[in-house]
Scaffold this active site. Structure first.
Site, short mmCIF file in Angstrom:
data_model
loop_
_atom_site.label_atom_id
_atom_site.label_comp_id
_atom_site.label_asym_id
_atom_site.label_seq_id
_atom_site.Cartn_x
_atom_site.Cartn_y
_atom_site.Cartn_z
N GLU A 283 -18.59 -6.56 -39.07
CA GLU A 283 -19.21 -5.42 -38.38
C GLU A 283 -20.45 -4.98 -39.12
OE1 GLU A 283 -16.46 -2.23 -38.21
OE2 GLU A 283 -15.39 -3.00 -36.46
N ARG B 29 0.29 5.34 -31.83
CA ARG B 29 1.35 6.20 -32.35
C ARG B 29 0.80 7.61 -32.49
NH1 ARG B 29 -0.81 6.96 -37.30
NH2 ARG B 29 -1.78 5.21 -38.38
N LYS C 134 -7.52 -6.40 -34.19
CA LYS C 134 -8.82 -5.76 -33.99
C LYS C 134 -9.78 -6.61 -33.17
CE LYS C 134 -8.71 -2.81 -38.10
NZ LYS C 134 -7.26 -2.94 -38.31
N HIS D 45 -10.95 5.15 -47.75
CA HIS D 45 -10.50 4.93 -46.38
C HIS D 45 -9.23 5.69 -46.02
CE1 HIS D 45 -13.58 1.83 -46.15
NE2 HIS D 45 -13.04 1.22 -47.19
#
Length: 625
Positions: A200, A297, A116, A235
């Protein structure tokens, strides 16, 4: 074009790929573990190869066995599906090195987007907006704390190599940061072998917006518009839709354009998804949508994009992997109507969403809508893999109609005895905030108590169950009698420990289904399963109101001809009032016979497996001195 294809996956995605490949005239090869030996994807493929024991780490995650299976069967290419090895760059390279076609992005693209922090740095360079945060090399606790303080709370700590909601912590206050960091790193190290994190800014009204992108080996990249995946639980996505509610054309152009730039920045080929987080506090705005990550994907939720664009994304994957140009240009793609997908899981919301395993005694989706599944009736739900049973997809001209039909579809699903989240899905789809598109990623968390609640059955549901159970016993309220049996005008039925005596005439006049009661039912051993709005209710017939026939002297009589299933006491044993003595199976139902009072088992006249006649003395209980 590839002529033969091995699918390195299982379940519904394997079945999905097989279906498109067969339509294209491509021979398919399935792989399977011990647990999947008789699975639907194995039965559906042209050929199947066993690759190891049930645990995924010993079968579906062993790339060498999968490649060997492809070579042994003459497969030209490998489609990874999603999950397992689908985003493993080393496996992708091994497939290519073996001289096989990899139906996916180049290994370098997977690597570029796999971490990330590196991915965000690359996105910044490509002019893609990213969430405010810190993704530097200095991973010392002091530096991370300082960066979090500078960003402003709440913040989100995320594992650099994370995914699926793991390695992620929301921190509300500076004083909680150190403990959350330690916990996050520990989970990241355990799950991914990498404890590095990034920080973040946590968006207070977050919406999860993602864009389907597609590239080919000729330098072309297009987007197939956006999906809204904001309805999540811990999530994990639950319901997805396309297009995103409230997305105007200017914002759509901005976010989809950013997604195409992101894909081009890593020279992307094949199907991919650029995930964004949006601050939905003031609606969707181009300056409030930021890049999160890329999934290299095919996504679980790809059918909603297929429905609104009329594109078969698996076919595109196979064509691009074979070296063809993308089938359509950007100006040839458009949005048609609205699509929505609900994920049906074998889990029990009332028990903390714990997985529900076992044999699917009955599996009937009761719908003409699109269903993607990897199981059939009588198949087993095991403990080894993701508990998703199916995805239900609805496509209609507008959002309201789509919601109505999807709620109807999930509400009518008949599955037993495995528990599912169908009732939970129905409650979410019919919630006033979801209907008004007033949702963010916290919707389920805020409303979970309401969404998991199974309503008490209505009077009509009780009457319906009584009618069906009475018909199973071949009596009717019109004649009021059975041959060689006393007159009955009432029936005792039970549910979850509650019993009711229902007048049989009221079960038929008027019809309990009149007035719009929409139910499905199934006669199961021991009673009647009734499905209403996705919730299952298991009603039992209780003979003579008690389920037991007892003489005054403590003789326990058989209420009808049947078979003794189990004997739970021994002769001479002391028993207490209400204690189970034995279980009798009769007329496809089980009846527990219990002690009428405190006493001693003076006689035990049967054993398990015995066939008994009506009013036979099964047990004699005498009162204790």
């Amino acid at each position: 074009m590839i002529k033969s294809l091995l699918i390195a996956n299982r379940g519904e995605i394997a079945c999905r790929v097989i279906r498109t490949a067969r339509r294209m005239g491509i021979r398919t090869v399935a792989v399977y573990s011990d647990a999947d030996r008789n699975s639907l994807h194995v039965r559906s493929a042209d050929e199947a190869v066993h690759i190891g024991p049930s645990p995924a780490r010993e079968s579906y995650l062993v790339g060498e066995r999968i490649i060997a299976a492809a070579k042994a069967t003459g497969a030209e290419g490998i489609h990874p599906g999603y999950g397992f090895l689908s985003e493993n760059a080393e496996f992708a390279q091994a497939v290519i090195d073996a001289g096989l076609v990899w139906v996916g992005p180049k290994p370098a693209s997977i690597t570029a987007m796999g971490l990330k922090d590196a991915a965000k740095a690359r996105m910044i360079a490509a002019g893609v907006p990213v969430t405010p945060g810190y993704l530097g090399d200095d991973q010392s606790p002091d530096r991370l704390q300082a960066e979090a303080d500078a960003i402003g709370y709440p913040v989100l700590i995320k594992a650099v190599a994370g995914g699926g909601g793991k390695g992620m912590r929301r921190v509300e206050r500076a004083e909680d940061f150190a403990e959350s960091l330690t916990s996050c790193r520990r989970e990241a190290a355990s799950s991914f072998g990498d404890d590095r994190v990034l920080i973040e800014k946590y968006i207070l009204s977050p919406r999860h917006i993602e864009v389907q992108v597609f590239g080919d080996s000729h330098g072309n990249v297009v987007h197939l518009f956006e999906r809204d995946c904001s309805l999540q639980r811990r999530h994990q996505k639950v319901i997805e839709e396309a297009p995103a509610p409230g997305m105007d054309e200017a914002t759509r152009e901005a976010v989809c354009g950013a997604a195409v730039r992101a894909a081009k920045a890593v020279d992307y080929e094949g199907a991919g998804t650029i995930e964004f987080i949006a601050d939905g506090s003031e609606g969707l705005r181009a300056d409030r949508i930021w890049f999160m990550e890329m999934n290299t994907r095919l996504q679980v939720e790809h059918p909603v994009t297929e429905e609104i664009t009329g594109v078969d994304l698996v076919e595109w994957q196979l064509r691009v992997a074979s070296g063809e140009v993308l089938p359509k240009r950007q100006d040839e793609l458009s949005i048609n109507g609205w699509a929505m997908e609900a994920r049906l899981y074998a889990e029990d919301p009332a028990k903390g969403f714990l997985p529900s395993i076992g044999r699917l005694e009955i599996l009937d989706f009761n719908t003409s809508e699109r269903v993607e599944t990897g199981v059939g009736s009588s198949d087993e739900i095991s403990t080894f893999y993701d508990p998703m049973i199916a995805k239900l997809i609805v496509h209609r001209p507008d959002r309201d109609e789509t919601i109505t039909e999807l709620a109807r579809a999930v509400g009518n699903i008949m599955i037993w005895p495995v528990r599912t989240n169908a009732g939970f899905l129905h409650a979410a789809l019919t919630h006033q905030d979801f209907l008004a598109a007033n949702v963010d990623t916290g919707f389920i968390g805020k409303n979970e108590d309401v969404l998991i609640n199974r309503p008490n059955p209505s009077e009509k549901l009780w009457l319906y169950a009584a009618r069906e159970l009475s018909s199973n016993f071949e009596w009717t309220p019109l004649n009021g009698f059975r041959l060689n049996a006393p007159y009955y005008d009432r029936m005792a039925i039970g549910l979850d420990g509650t019993s009711r005596s229902v007048k049989l005439e009221s079960c038929t006049f008027p019809d309990p289904l009149s007035g719009g009661l929409n139910v499905s039912s199934y006669e199961s051993a021991g009673g009647l399963v009734v499905i209403h709005h996705g919730h299952g209710y298991f009603f039992k017939h209780q003979m003579r109101g008690t389920g037991q026939n007892v003489q005054q002297d403590g003789a326990i009589l058989s209420p009808m001809p049947g078979k003794v299933i189990s004997v739970d006491v021994a002769a001479g044993q002391t028993v207490t009032k209400g204690q189970k003595l034995l279980v009798l199976e009769a007329m496809k139902m089980e009846h527990a016979l219990v002690a009428p009072f405190d006493g001693i088992v003076a006689e035990l006249n049967v054993e398990a497996g015995a066939q008994v006649q009506v009013e036979a003395v099964l047990v004699q209980v005498t009162k204790a001195d």
